[in-house]
Write a protein that holds these residues in place. Structure first.
Motif, mmCIF file in Angstrom:
data_model
loop_
_atom_site.group_PDB
_atom_site.id
_atom_site.type_symbol
_atom_site.label_atom_id
_atom_site.label_comp_id
_atom_site.label_asym_id
_atom_site.label_seq_id
_atom_site.Cartn_x
_atom_site.Cartn_y
_atom_site.Cartn_z
ATOM 1 N N LYS A 1 0.813 -1.211 0.000
ATOM 2 C CA LYS A 1 0.000 0.000 0.000
ATOM 3 C C LYS A 1 0.849 1.265 0.000
ATOM 4 N N THR A 2 0.302 2.294 -0.639
ATOM 5 C CA THR A 2 0.845 3.638 -0.583
ATOM 6 C C THR A 2 -0.311 4.567 -0.209
ATOM 7 N N ARG A 3 -0.020 5.826 -0.058
ATOM 8 C CA ARG A 3 -1.106 6.760 0.253
ATOM 9 C C ARG A 3 -2.078 6.932 -0.909
ATOM 10 N N TYR A 4 -1.687 6.402 -2.089
ATOM 11 C CA TYR A 4 -2.513 6.524 -3.280
ATOM 12 C C TYR A 4 -3.290 5.238 -3.593
ATOM 13 N N SER A 5 -3.283 4.282 -2.667
ATOM 14 C CA SER A 5 -3.909 2.983 -2.937
ATOM 15 C C SER A 5 -5.429 3.034 -2.906
ATOM 16 N N ARG A 6 -5.986 4.102 -2.349
ATOM 17 C CA ARG A 6 -7.436 4.223 -2.202
ATOM 18 C C ARG A 6 -7.967 2.974 -1.470
ATOM 19 N N MET A 7 -8.836 2.196 -2.097
ATOM 20 C CA MET A 7 -9.391 1.013 -1.421
ATOM 21 C C MET A 7 -8.604 -0.260 -1.739
ATOM 22 N N GLY A 8 -7.501 -0.137 -2.476
ATOM 23 C CA GLY A 8 -6.736 -1.317 -2.883
ATOM 24 C C GLY A 8 -5.815 -1.836 -1.798
ATOM 25 N N ASP A 9 -5.322 -3.055 -2.015
ATOM 26 C CA ASP A 9 -4.428 -3.665 -1.034
ATOM 27 C C ASP A 9 -2.961 -3.480 -1.385
ATOM 28 N N GLY A 10 -2.687 -2.845 -2.533
ATOM 29 C CA GLY A 10 -1.300 -2.583 -2.908
ATOM 30 C C GLY A 10 -0.548 -3.783 -3.445
ATOM 31 N N ARG A 11 -1.256 -4.865 -3.642
ATOM 32 C CA ARG A 11 -0.611 -6.092 -4.105
ATOM 33 C C ARG A 11 -0.961 -6.397 -5.564
ATOM 34 N N ALA A 12 -0.120 -7.206 -6.190
ATOM 35 C CA ALA A 12 -0.401 -7.776 -7.505
ATOM 36 C C ALA A 12 -0.459 -9.292 -7.341
ATOM 37 N N VAL A 13 -1.129 -9.956 -8.252
ATOM 38 C CA VAL A 13 -1.251 -11.411 -8.154
ATOM 39 C C VAL A 13 -0.345 -12.085 -9.179
ATOM 40 N N LEU A 14 -0.150 -13.377 -8.982
ATOM 41 C CA LEU A 14 0.797 -14.126 -9.805
ATOM 42 C C LEU A 14 0.416 -14.082 -11.279
ATOM 43 N N ARG A 15 -0.859 -14.288 -11.591
ATOM 44 C CA ARG A 15 -1.267 -14.384 -13.007
ATOM 45 C C ARG A 15 -0.984 -13.088 -13.766
ATOM 46 N N SER A 16 -1.345 -11.947 -13.183
ATOM 47 C CA SER A 16 -1.124 -10.686 -13.889
ATOM 48 C C SER A 16 0.355 -10.332 -13.959
ATOM 49 N N SER A 17 1.114 -10.725 -12.940
ATOM 50 C CA SER A 17 2.551 -10.438 -12.942
ATOM 51 C C SER A 17 3.263 -11.230 -14.029
ATOM 52 N N ILE A 18 2.871 -12.485 -14.213
ATOM 53 C CA ILE A 18 3.457 -13.302 -15.281
ATOM 54 C C ILE A 18 3.098 -12.724 -16.644
ATOM 55 N N ARG A 19 1.858 -12.307 -16.812
ATOM 56 C CA ARG A 19 1.437 -11.742 -18.090
ATOM 57 C C ARG A 19 2.225 -10.468 -18.403
ATOM 58 N N GLU A 20 2.400 -9.594 -17.415
ATOM 59 C CA GLU A 20 3.155 -8.367 -17.655
ATOM 60 C C GLU A 20 4.609 -8.675 -17.958
ATOM 61 N N PHE A 21 5.193 -9.600 -17.210
ATOM 62 C CA PHE A 21 6.591 -9.968 -17.422
ATOM 63 C C PHE A 21 6.805 -10.463 -18.854
ATOM 64 N N LEU A 22 6.009 -11.436 -19.270
ATOM 65 C CA LEU A 22 6.196 -12.024 -20.592
ATOM 66 C C LEU A 22 5.898 -11.037 -21.713
ATOM 67 N N CYS A 23 4.849 -10.229 -21.555
ATOM 68 C CA CYS A 23 4.494 -9.319 -22.650
ATOM 69 C C CYS A 23 5.488 -8.167 -22.759
ATOM 70 N N SER A 24 5.990 -7.678 -21.636
ATOM 71 C CA SER A 24 6.987 -6.608 -21.691
ATOM 72 C C SER A 24 8.204 -7.057 -22.492
ATOM 73 N N GLU A 25 8.692 -8.242 -22.187
ATOM 74 C CA GLU A 25 9.876 -8.743 -22.885
ATOM 75 C C GLU A 25 9.561 -9.126 -24.328
ATOM 76 N N ALA A 26 8.350 -9.615 -24.571
ATOM 77 C CA ALA A 26 7.948 -9.941 -25.940
ATOM 78 C C ALA A 26 7.864 -8.678 -26.797
#
Length: 488
Positions: free
Chosen positions: A109-134
């Motif tokens: 969390k940061t002061r800008y998280s609003r109602m979020g938990d500040g975390r990312a999940v495994l599925r979206s992190s893998i998708r971002e990792f692979l697509c960024s490099e692709a």
């Protein structure tokens, strides 16, 4: 730290939130070269401290110490509606390494998280990792992904999932939303500081121009016009082109519910949450232009430092009108290359558009069609072209192939040379959703081998890679229906 503005309202200095028992999910040796990380034979850092640093559990390696991690404020338009103040709600910028900002997405969390938990999940992190490099391997400007670090920490989305942190790199993560924020709060001091910082660090040629801020706006527009043309040329749909997701460096950033086209549909919607189709494939150029208009509005106070309000608006409006011109020129050049055309003829656009319409009508696979066009023998009859069987209206596509072959014969290249050039711009391998889903499902069982294999394939998208031929095959009908939403 590259992002430095006066006052404490623009930046929050904070520590990342640790995750329990972190482990490597993926690591990019290619991205590691940007920040001079020495690697072991297995492709992971020699310094074991990097695991804790990229997990958000530590701030120091053997050779580096990050003393001032920050989150930044920005605002923006989301789905065309002013959303007000936003900010780095789950991204924390550790610092600069070798001209690259290292940011942890999902670090708490940061002061800008609003109602979020500040975390990312495994599925979206893998998708971002692979697509960024692709995307980098495709030659498309993008943020880079250094690593994904996983943990058994659970977070709630639609269901309970495990957390992950994606470490990403970019020369700067400044976005349109940063300018919109300071313009909306009428904080002209910080708005000017931000523009000056961007000029000094990333657009130094603007400094000596007659109107530095107008020139800066023009260059940002030009980069993003060319970027969206590149997206269209590979069939990439971003999914959430909100103004706070648009880089002022013309980079592809904030990978969420993205998707590459399988069967070509000009109005394809990759984001299940985008029920109105605002960010459909064919609307991406229009929406990017709209986002540049948002930026123009934010730049008015900067131009008013030297011009009247009316003059400022006219200058920015004239600059904004160049966006569709630059986009159109870039799009036409890219699609000519995709068809193997080196010269320019007035009827080329009609030829391209006729093909795209036929592909849309017959739902032809976008990537494979352009890749296989390189194999056409210009001296053989159209009846021998296997690709014609992919189309419903056989007479119409036969006429198109006749016209295409006639056009190719105007060129000076022979078939073998043309094939080589076309295969250098039309990729064979892309991060199709069904491929990413297989890698995610295995990773959720602690098997990260498919993530590594996909990274290896996607780092060489134009090569034949015969041992991975099945990765170029379009998805079956049941797998083509995979839906991706904004939830991450």
């Amino acid at each position: 730290m590259a992002f430095t503005l006066s006052g404490d309202d623009a930046i929050q200095t904070l520590q990342p939130s640790p995750i329990p028992e972190p482990y490597w999910v993926a690591f990019s040796a290619s991205a590691a070269k940007l920040v001079n990380i020495a690697l072991k034979d297995d492709g992971y850092p020699q310094d074991d401290a990097w695991l804790d640093v990229l997990a958000g559990n530590a701030l120091e390696t053997q050779s580096l110490k990050f003393s001032n991690p920050i989150a930044t404020v920005y605002s923006g338009h989301q789905f065309g509606v002013w959303a007000g103040q936003l900010g780095d709600g789950r991204a924390i910028l550790l610092g600069d390494i070798n001209g690259q900002e290292l940011q942890l997405k999902g670090a708490g969390k940061t002061r800008y998280s609003r109602m979020g938990d500040g975390r990312a999940v495994l599925r979206s992190s893998i998708r971002e990792f692979l697509c960024s490099e692709a995307m980098h391997a495709l030659g498309i400007p993008t943020s880079r992904a250094l690593a994904v670090v996983g943990s058994d920490l659970t977070v709630r989305r639609e269901t309970m999932e495990t957390a992950a942190v994606c470490a990403r790199l970019a020369p700067s993560f400044i976005r349109i939303g940063h300018f919109e924020h300071f313009a909306s709060t009428q904080n002209i001091v910080q708005l000017k500081e931000l523009a000056d910082l961007l000029i000094d660090q990333h657009y130094p040629d603007c400094r000596d121009s007659k109107n530095p801020y107008l020139n800066l706006f023009q260059k940002i527009c030009e980069r993003n016009a060319k970027l969206v043309a590149q997206w269209q040329a590979v069939g990439f749909c971003h999914g959430v082109l909100n103004s706070d997701n648009i880089s002022v460096l013309g980079l592809t950033i904030d990978y969420g519910p993205f998707g590459f086209l399988d069967q070509f549909q000009v109005d394809h919607i990759c984001n299940h949450s985008d029920q109105g189709g605002r960010y459909a494939y064919h609307r991406q150029p229009q929406i990017m232009h709209w986002n540049m208009a948002c930026l123009a509005s934010a730049f008015i106070p900067l131009l008013e430092l030297a011009h009247s309000e009316a003059e400022s608006q006219e200058l920015l409006s004239n600059a904004l009108s160049e966006f569709p011109v630059i986009y159109g020129q870039s799009w036409q050049a890219l699609f000519r290359q995709k068809l193997g055309l080196e010269s320019t003829r007035d009827d080329d656009i009609e030829l391209i558009e006729r093909l795209l319409q036929a592909m849309h009508d017959s739902r032809v696979d976008f990537t494979n069609l352009f890749r296989k066009l390189a194999n056409i023998n210009t001296n053989a009859p159209v009846s021998e072209i296997k690709l014609r069987h992919d189309f419903i209206d056989r007479d119409s596509i036969d006429q198109w192939f006749n016209d295409y072959i006639a056009r190719l014969k105007v060129e000076s290249t022979v078939d073998a040379e043309r094939k080589s050039k076309m295969n250098g711009i039309n990729p064979k391998y892309l991060l199709r959703n069904h491929l990413a889903q297989v890698a995610i499902e295995k990773a959720q069982q602690k098997d990260f081998s498919e993530v590594a294999r996909l990274l290896q394939i996607l780092e060489n998208p134009f090569d034949e890679q015969e041992e991975y031929e099945e990765y170029a095959v379009p998805p079956s009908p049941d797998l083509a229906a995979i839906e991706v939403s904004c939830s991450s």
